[in-house]
Enzyme design. Sequence first.
Site, mmCIF file in Angstrom:
data_model
loop_
_atom_site.group_PDB
_atom_site.id
_atom_site.type_symbol
_atom_site.label_atom_id
_atom_site.label_comp_id
_atom_site.label_asym_id
_atom_site.label_seq_id
_atom_site.Cartn_x
_atom_site.Cartn_y
_atom_site.Cartn_z
ATOM 1 N N GLU A 87 -9.029 28.882 -77.319
ATOM 2 C CA GLU A 87 -7.724 28.740 -77.957
ATOM 3 C C GLU A 87 -6.615 29.456 -77.182
ATOM 4 O O GLU A 87 -6.863 30.433 -76.468
ATOM 5 C CB GLU A 87 -7.781 29.280 -79.386
ATOM 6 C CG GLU A 87 -8.102 30.764 -79.456
ATOM 7 C CD GLU A 87 -8.347 31.236 -80.876
ATOM 8 O OE1 GLU A 87 -9.057 30.543 -81.630
ATOM 9 O OE2 GLU A 87 -7.819 32.298 -81.229
ATOM 10 N N CYS A 100 -0.215 33.094 -75.418
ATOM 11 C CA CYS A 100 -1.338 34.030 -75.442
ATOM 12 C C CYS A 100 -2.575 33.253 -74.995
ATOM 13 O O CYS A 100 -2.996 32.320 -75.671
ATOM 14 C CB CYS A 100 -1.473 34.543 -76.875
ATOM 15 S SG CYS A 100 -2.859 35.636 -77.103
ATOM 16 N N CYS A 107 -16.848 36.808 -77.016
ATOM 17 C CA CYS A 107 -16.688 38.122 -76.367
ATOM 18 C C CYS A 107 -17.910 38.983 -76.658
ATOM 19 O O CYS A 107 -18.519 38.876 -77.709
ATOM 20 C CB CYS A 107 -15.425 38.799 -76.901
ATOM 21 S SG CYS A 107 -15.069 40.370 -76.090
ATOM 22 N N CYS A 111 -15.787 44.440 -81.145
ATOM 23 C CA CYS A 111 -14.842 45.294 -81.883
ATOM 24 C C CYS A 111 -14.902 44.914 -83.369
ATOM 25 O O CYS A 111 -14.939 43.736 -83.720
ATOM 26 C CB CYS A 111 -13.423 45.127 -81.345
ATOM 27 S SG CYS A 111 -13.309 45.538 -79.593
ATOM 28 N N CYS A 114 -12.421 42.251 -85.052
ATOM 29 C CA CYS A 114 -12.056 41.049 -84.291
ATOM 30 C C CYS A 114 -13.007 39.884 -84.557
ATOM 31 O O CYS A 114 -14.223 40.024 -84.469
ATOM 32 C CB CYS A 114 -12.064 41.402 -82.804
ATOM 33 S SG CYS A 114 -11.850 39.977 -81.753
ATOM 34 N N CYS A 325 -6.868 36.715 -83.476
ATOM 35 C CA CYS A 325 -7.733 36.428 -82.342
ATOM 36 C C CYS A 325 -9.065 35.810 -82.766
ATOM 37 O O CYS A 325 -9.805 36.394 -83.534
ATOM 38 C CB CYS A 325 -7.939 37.769 -81.639
ATOM 39 S SG CYS A 325 -9.164 37.794 -80.388
#
Length: 339
Positions: A87, A100, A107, A111, A114, A325
């Site tokens: 995205e 962005c 990932c 975290c 997130c 995100c």
Amino acid sequence: MFGSTLKELTGIAAELGMPSYAGRQLAEWMYKRHVADIGRMSNLSKADRKKLEEHYALGNSDPVKVQTSVDGTKKYLYQSVGGRFVEAAYIPEGKRHTLCVSSQVGCKMGCLFCMTGKQGFQGQLTAGEIVNQVRSLPERDLLTNIVYMGMGEPFDNLEEVMKSLEILTEDYGFGMSPKRITVSTIGIIPAMRVFLEKSSCHLAVSLHSPFEEERRKLMPIEHVYSLSEVLSTIREFSPGKQRRTSFEYIVFKDLNHSQRHVNELARILNGIRYRINLLRFHPIPGTPLASPDDESIEQFQAALERKGLITTIRRSRGQDIYAACGLLSTKGQQDKKLQ
Ligand code: SF4
């Protein structure tokens, strides 16, 4: 071929027996004229175009889905190799038009706050797939800024990210000023060093707490690269290149906005040229974290400013379209599973 540097394009031209200047011509067609079809590269001979078509594909793709927020933010969804979703968010704000971009699919960094972290890691994006988010954007010609703050940790994909920065900033490529580009990291020091040495783009570091123990609970990377080491690396490089460093600080309810945090932030950031961006937390499923009310964030900002810290409260954008995100692509994967 799209996403190759000038050096690589010159190599491709040489390999196919094309003239030495053909690498620069290819760059011009792809990165300046945004041509998505080798057949339209009219200053290359027909024979050379045919050879290129036989051996290479441009590898551009247009967004497969767009969602528009009531505030004008748009989330574009691209389908990456293997059917994964990537995205990019376009955020218009007055004269500023920011894109962005994502640097990975999913990932590894986990975290706590997130959504991309919850997806886990699914793959690296190539420089071509990163730059394609810019090239294929319908609002491309309006863009004033690019931030690497979408899915993924850019410094966990250093080589491709550095290549994408070269293509976006060099004269043979998009020719954007490095001052218009910000790369955001949670603080992977060896890669951050390479970036600080080789690039003049701005750096944003996810801070979220000045206390290492507390930060560790939010961001497991703290176990490997401590905040104090991250800050001393930044201090080492900050006098050069007119680079701006900013710190991203998501304010979490009852967690990281006390006077104790204000005092410690003032202490650890002493001597660094910086700005702190205070961000509201977009709630995501499955975390105990919440956002405080606006008044608490404003009080935190006022307390930081009394200590001489430079801060901005970032407006929340596109909340109605899964702007946090990783949320849109997660939705894309879910929709795909349902089909
Ligand atoms: S905040 Fe960034 S580094 Fe952390 S899990 Fe999400 S995408 Fe990865």
